[in-house]
Design an enzyme around this catalytic site. Structure first.
Site, PDB file in Angstrom:
ATOM      1  N   ASP A   1      -8.042  -1.389  -1.220  1.00  0.00           N
ATOM      2  CA  ASP A   1      -8.829  -1.987  -2.308  1.00  0.00           C
ATOM      3  C   ASP A   1     -10.165  -2.523  -1.813  1.00  0.00           C
ATOM      4  OD1 ASP A   1      -7.614  -4.051  -0.865  1.00  0.00           O
ATOM      5  OD2 ASP A   1      -6.225  -4.560  -2.464  1.00  0.00           O
TER       6      ASP A   1
ATOM      7  N   ASN B   1       2.573 -13.243  -6.434  1.00  0.00           N
ATOM      8  CA  ASN B   1       2.987 -12.791  -7.769  1.00  0.00           C
ATOM      9  C   ASN B   1       3.575 -11.381  -7.740  1.00  0.00           C
ATOM     10  OD1 ASN B   1       0.761 -11.211  -7.335  1.00  0.00           O
ATOM     11  ND2 ASN B   1      -0.400 -11.907  -9.120  1.00  0.00           N
TER      12      ASN B   1
ATOM     13  N   HIS C   1       2.110  -8.658  -6.379  1.00  0.00           N
ATOM     14  CA  HIS C   1       1.163  -7.531  -6.385  1.00  0.00           C
ATOM     15  C   HIS C   1       1.194  -6.783  -5.064  1.00  0.00           C
ATOM     16  CE1 HIS C   1      -2.589 -10.052  -4.921  1.00  0.00           C
ATOM     17  NE2 HIS C   1      -1.904  -9.602  -3.896  1.00  0.00           N
TER      18      HIS C   1
END
Ligand code: PGA
Length: 241
Positions: free
Chosen positions: A67, A132, A134
């Site tokens: 990313d 969370n 991800h």
């Protein structure tokens, strides 16, 4: 999923570095999928050490990062390009032209998946995990069918990543990330999690069913996944091989 529980963060990062080195030794032209963040950093430093001490050859290795932030230039110290240069690429004999991050300029983001395919696909993908659940920047709610795409970052992700920035306001709100399908296309996957702030999500990952609410749970569909934990992140789970 095979779960390997080691004692400390240092042991996890050494193990991770060892798996990366074994991959490169077995195929000097390996295509590696790399992650940024605090979890893999020490493993990258181990690779630099192997290059300096044992002259491990990275000259033919190809890398694709998961990313990149939107809105900060590659030269900015907080870009993931800078992170990779500073923690790994600048200190080994990799060909910089063979180190790829998703483009944030061209809006045809999924071209990144075509490029990965042109290089024969990712042999070994490294992942961290967010509190969370991800993977990459695939936040809860991400569909399994996603290829590389633009995302809005969860507030919890921005808060956690603000340690790298001067203030929370400086953390970008958007990014481009490989999607769930892009990640599942890798031949082998290693997810590393250390420290106690990851204990709860690791417990959920192991115990819960596959769901968009927990993007890492899609890894259960992949035949070759290792989850590497230390005693802190793995305190609620048993090793399973
Ligand atoms: P971390 O990030 O390695 O900095 O904990 C992992 C992630 O958010 O994917």
């Amino acid at each position: 999923m095979k779960i390997i529980k080691l004692k400390t963060n240092e042991e996890v990062t050494k193990y991770l570095a060892e798996l990366l080195l074994q991959q490169i030794e077995s195929n000097p032209k390996s295509v590696l999928g790399l992650a940024t963040g605090s979890t893999p950093t020490l493993a990258y430093h181990q690779l630099v050490k192997k290059y300096l001490v044992d002259q491990t050859d990275f000259s033919q290795v190809i890398t694709f990062n998961l990313d990149e932030y939107i809105g900060i230039e590659p030269e900015n110290k907080n870009s993931y390009r800078s992170f990779m240069n500073e923690n790994l690429f600048n200190y080994i004999n990799i060909n910089q032209e063979n180190t790829f991050l998703p483009s944030t300029d061209d809006q045809n983001y999924a071209k990144y998946d075509d490029l990965i395919k042109e290089y024969g696909g990712i042999d070994l993908q490294i992942l961290g995990i967010g509190e969370n659940g991800h993977i990459g920047f695939n936040e809860p709610g991400t569909k399994e069918s996603t290829l590389t795409h633009k995302v809005t970052l969860a507030e919890n992700t921005r808060e956690n990543n603000s340690i790298f920035f001067d203030s929370l306001e400086d953390v970008p709100k958007e990014a481009v990330t490989m999607g769930i399908t892009s990640i599942l296309n890798a031949k082998k996957i290693i997810l590393a999690a250390t420290k106690s702030n990851k204990a709860e999500i690791i417990k959920r990952l192991i115990n819960n069913d596959i769901s968009e609410n927990l993007p890492a749970s899609f890894l259960k569909k992949h035949p070759n996944v290792i989850i590497l934990v230390d005693e802190d992140s793995g305190k609620y789970i048993e090793e399973m091989i």
